[in-house]
Design an enzyme around this catalytic site. Structure first.
Site, PDB file in Angstrom:
ATOM      1  N   SER A  97      -4.901  10.040   0.948  1.00 47.95           N
ATOM      2  CA  SER A  97      -5.410   8.730   0.261  1.00 47.95           C
ATOM      3  C   SER A  97      -4.531   7.542   0.687  1.00 47.95           C
ATOM      4  CB  SER A  97      -5.526   8.979  -1.218  1.00 47.95           C
ATOM      5  OG  SER A  97      -4.286   9.047  -1.419  1.00 47.95           O
ATOM      6  N   ASP A 122      -0.566  21.180  -7.728  1.00 48.02           N
ATOM      7  CA  ASP A 122       0.284  20.449  -6.703  1.00 48.02           C
ATOM      8  C   ASP A 122       1.701  19.795  -7.395  1.00 48.02           C
ATOM      9  OD1 ASP A 122       1.023  20.157  -4.084  1.00 48.02           O
ATOM     10  OD2 ASP A 122      -0.269  18.255  -3.765  1.00 48.02           O
ATOM     11  N   LYS A 158      -6.536   3.929  -5.805  1.00 51.35           N
ATOM     12  CA  LYS A 158      -6.717   5.023  -4.762  1.00 51.35           C
ATOM     13  C   LYS A 158      -7.930   5.334  -4.169  1.00 51.35           C
ATOM     14  CE  LYS A 158      -5.163   9.968  -4.711  1.00 51.35           C
ATOM     15  NZ  LYS A 158      -4.262  10.674  -5.171  1.00 51.35           N
ATOM     16  N   VAL A 204      -3.430   4.092  -1.435  1.00 52.19           N
ATOM     17  CA  VAL A 204      -3.137   3.512  -2.712  1.00 52.19           C
ATOM     18  C   VAL A 204      -2.800   2.197  -2.573  1.00 52.19           C
ATOM     19  CG1 VAL A 204      -2.092   3.576  -5.020  1.00 52.19           C
ATOM     20  CG2 VAL A 204      -2.729   5.809  -3.879  1.00 52.19           C
ATOM     21  N   ILE A 256       0.783  -1.163  -0.053  1.00 53.99           N
ATOM     22  CA  ILE A 256      -0.052  -0.299   0.012  1.00 53.99           C
ATOM     23  C   ILE A 256       0.968   1.227  -0.078  1.00 53.99           C
ATOM     24  CG2 ILE A 256      -0.287   0.239   2.418  1.00 53.99           C
ATOM     25  CD1 ILE A 256      -3.103   0.594   1.998  1.00 53.99           C
ATOM     26  N   GLY A 257       0.561   2.306  -0.684  1.00 50.03           N
ATOM     27  CA  GLY A 257       1.198   3.697  -0.707  1.00 50.03           C
ATOM     28  C   GLY A 257       0.132   4.554   0.008  1.00 50.03           C
TER      29      GLY A 257
HETATM   30  N1  LIG Z   1      -0.227   5.225 -10.236  1.00 54.33           N
HETATM   31  C1  LIG Z   1       0.547   4.989  -9.176  1.00 54.33           C
HETATM   32  N2  LIG Z   1       1.533   4.067  -9.327  1.00 54.33           N
HETATM   33  C2  LIG Z   1       2.267   3.911  -8.186  1.00 54.33           C
HETATM   34  N3  LIG Z   1       2.631   4.492  -7.126  1.00 54.33           N
HETATM   35  C3  LIG Z   1       1.424   5.423  -6.944  1.00 54.33           C
HETATM   36  C4  LIG Z   1       0.576   5.729  -7.854  1.00 54.33           C
HETATM   37  N4  LIG Z   1      -0.210   6.935  -7.343  1.00 54.33           N
HETATM   38  C5  LIG Z   1       0.252   7.006  -6.143  1.00 54.33           C
HETATM   39  N5  LIG Z   1       1.161   6.034  -5.920  1.00 54.33           N
HETATM   40  C6  LIG Z   1       1.884   6.392  -4.523  1.00 54.33           C
HETATM   41  O1  LIG Z   1       1.061   6.246  -3.599  1.00 54.33           O
HETATM   42  C7  LIG Z   1       1.293   7.116  -2.404  1.00 54.33           C
HETATM   43  C8  LIG Z   1       0.162   8.222  -2.318  1.00 54.33           C
HETATM   44  O2  LIG Z   1      -0.097   8.622  -3.492  1.00 54.33           O
HETATM   45  P1  LIG Z   1      -0.784  10.143  -3.771  1.00 54.33           P
HETATM   46  O3  LIG Z   1       0.439  11.042  -3.688  1.00 54.33           O
HETATM   47  O4  LIG Z   1      -1.713  10.268  -4.870  1.00 54.33           O
HETATM   48  O5  LIG Z   1      -1.616  10.328  -2.456  1.00 54.33           O
HETATM   49  P2  LIG Z   1      -1.878  11.776  -1.825  1.00 54.33           P
HETATM   50  O6  LIG Z   1      -2.660  11.365  -0.455  1.00 54.33           O
HETATM   51  O7  LIG Z   1      -2.923  12.637  -2.906  1.00 54.33           O
HETATM   52  O8  LIG Z   1      -0.573  12.486  -1.510  1.00 54.33           O
HETATM   53  P3  LIG Z   1      -0.467  13.687  -0.708  1.00 54.33           P
HETATM   54  O9  LIG Z   1      -0.010  13.776   0.448  1.00 54.33           O
HETATM   55  O10 LIG Z   1       0.754  14.475  -1.706  1.00 54.33           O
HETATM   56  O11 LIG Z   1      -1.801  14.744  -1.165  1.00 54.33           O
HETATM   57  C9  LIG Z   1       2.648   7.818  -2.941  1.00 54.33           C
HETATM   58  O12 LIG Z   1       3.760   7.146  -2.181  1.00 54.33           O
HETATM   59  C10 LIG Z   1       2.728   7.617  -4.543  1.00 54.33           C
HETATM   60  O13 LIG Z   1       4.075   7.509  -4.686  1.00 54.33           O
END
Ligand SMILES: Nc1ncnc2c1ncn2[C@@H]1O[C@H](COP(=O)(O)OP(=O)(O)OP(=O)(O)O)[C@@H](O)[C@H]1O
Length: 360
Positions: free
Chosen positions: A25, A130, A42, A27, A19-20
């Site tokens: 969010s 962003d 996501k 991911v 998970i990322g």
């Molecule tokens: N399409 C993708 N493929 C691989 N990794 C991804 C993808 N989309 C997001 N990630 C990873 O998942 C994690 C969260 O993604 P993202 O930045 O979109 O979330 P967020 O909640 O919008 O972040 P932020 O805190 O910058 O607002 C990050 O570590 C990102 O690198």
């Protein structure tokens, strides 16, 4: 109250357990067993942020770019639960990239790809809002992909904000506001300038990262070995960071200027006068063209641009009278002889530059 609100996923998406996690969010990395490929799903952490995820999908649906993550599907669950199924970008983000072995050309290739992605985003009338190294990844094929469109807005009446939204260090001064304020795609040009500075020096000056709102950057901020050969590009990147949004260059201009250096000496132009072709390139840098005493000029190539030099008499580029040396557009007509003259005393040169592609 915070709760994880992932909708139940269709069985075709099988989570691989990793998970990322971002600020708003999660991911989930899954395999799409129908198409046998990895996807990134996501979801939001808090239901109050569902609008942000819907804004993200509506921005992404408008875009088709080699340098922007692709949406494959959306999943709607009970209530407001919602997820975006995206292309999985198999690579490291540009904030965490290993920069030790980066040379000048590799840096320009990264910056050109980022500028190309932002140009495509703006061409679809979307403002990302962003742009930063954490929101772009370099995949296994060396392609940069921009993601995280959670703050994206359409150009126009939609593009307004109350209170600061963005990332300190990369956000433009006009984003730091308590009042309602409209913004333009120039905020992405500012963020590009800050990103270029980060990639070139692996740091940001305190005027950007430690100030709220940001202050003008010191004049030597872009001085570094990687950008030393490109003073004109440094000037352009500095312009991206100007506080007046209207003074910042468009991203298509930034993309095209970087491309010129990546294509140094690779351009070729064809100039045709009276049915006679003249090829100008690195092997034949100039050609003298003219019509008797009425008008003449030298067409020259310096590896970056084509220009008219040693202009004498009545010479016009796209109907504009030329009096001194000028850089000319990649497709134009150079007229010799003023409009009042008899057609036997006038001649036209059609000029076209071939469009070599940047090789990544
Ligand atoms: N399409 C993708 N493929 C691989 N990794 C991804 C993808 N989309 C997001 N990630 C990873 O998942 C994690 C969260 O993604 P993202 O930045 O979109 O979330 P967020 O909640 O919008 O972040 P932020 O805190 O910058 O607002 C990050 O570590 C990102 O690198």
């Amino acid at each position: 109250m915070t709760s994880s609100i992932a909708p139940e996923l269709p069985p075709r998406y099988v989570p691989d357990g990793s998970i990322g996690s971002g600020g708003f969010s999660d991911v989930l990395f899954c395999t799409d067993i129908h198409l046998d490929r990895k996807v990134a799903v996501k979801t939001i952490k808090d239901l109050s942020e569902v609008a942000r995820l819907k804004d993200e999908v509506s921005a992404l649906m408008k875009l088709r770019s080699k340098h922007v993550v692709q949406v494959f599907d959306i999943v709607e669950g009970s209530g407001d639960s919602f997820a975006i199924v995206m292309e999985f970008i198999d690579g490291v983000d540009l904030f965490n990239l290993e920069y030790k072995n980066l040379d000048s050309i590799a840096l320009l290739k990264l910056l050109w790809q980022i500028a190309s992605g932002i140009t495509d985003i703006h061409a679809a009338n979307v403002i990302h809002r962003d742009i930063k190294p954490n929101n772009m990844k370099l995949d296994g094929e060396g392609i940069v992909k921009i993601f995280d469109f959670g703050l994206a807005r359409n150009v126009g009446k939609d593009a307004k904000t109350v209170g600061f939204k963005g990332t300190v260090g990369f956000s433009a001064p006009e984003q730091f506001t308590l009042d309602e304020v409209y913004f333009t795609s120039a905020i992405d040009a500012y963020a590009f300038g800050a990103t270029a500075l980060y990639l070139a020096t692996q740091d940001l000056p305190t005027e950007l990262k430690g100030s709220f709102p940001p202050q003008p950057i010191p004049s030597n901020s872009f001085e570094c070995d990687l950008l030393k050969p490109y003073p004109q590009l440094i000037k352009l990147f500095e312009q991206c960071l100007l506080h007046d949004p209207k003074a910042r260059p468009t991203m298509s201009k930034v993309r095209d200027e970087i491309a010129k250096y990546l294509l140094f000496d690779k351009h070729q132009a064809l100039a045709v006068i009276n049915g006679q072709p003249h090829i100008i390139n690195k092997d034949r840098r100039s050609a003298k063209l003219g019509l008797g005493k009425i008008g003449s000029f030298e067409l020259s190539y310096n590896g970056l641009n084509f220009s008219l030099n040693n202009v004498a008499g009545e010479v016009y580029v796209n109907n504009m009278h030329v009096t001194g040396d000028i850089e000319i557009p990649s497709a134009c007509v150079v007229g010799i002889g003023a409009a009042h003259r008899h057609y036997t005393e006038r001649s036209f040169v059609t000029f076209d530059v071939s469009n070599p592609e940047v090789a990544l």
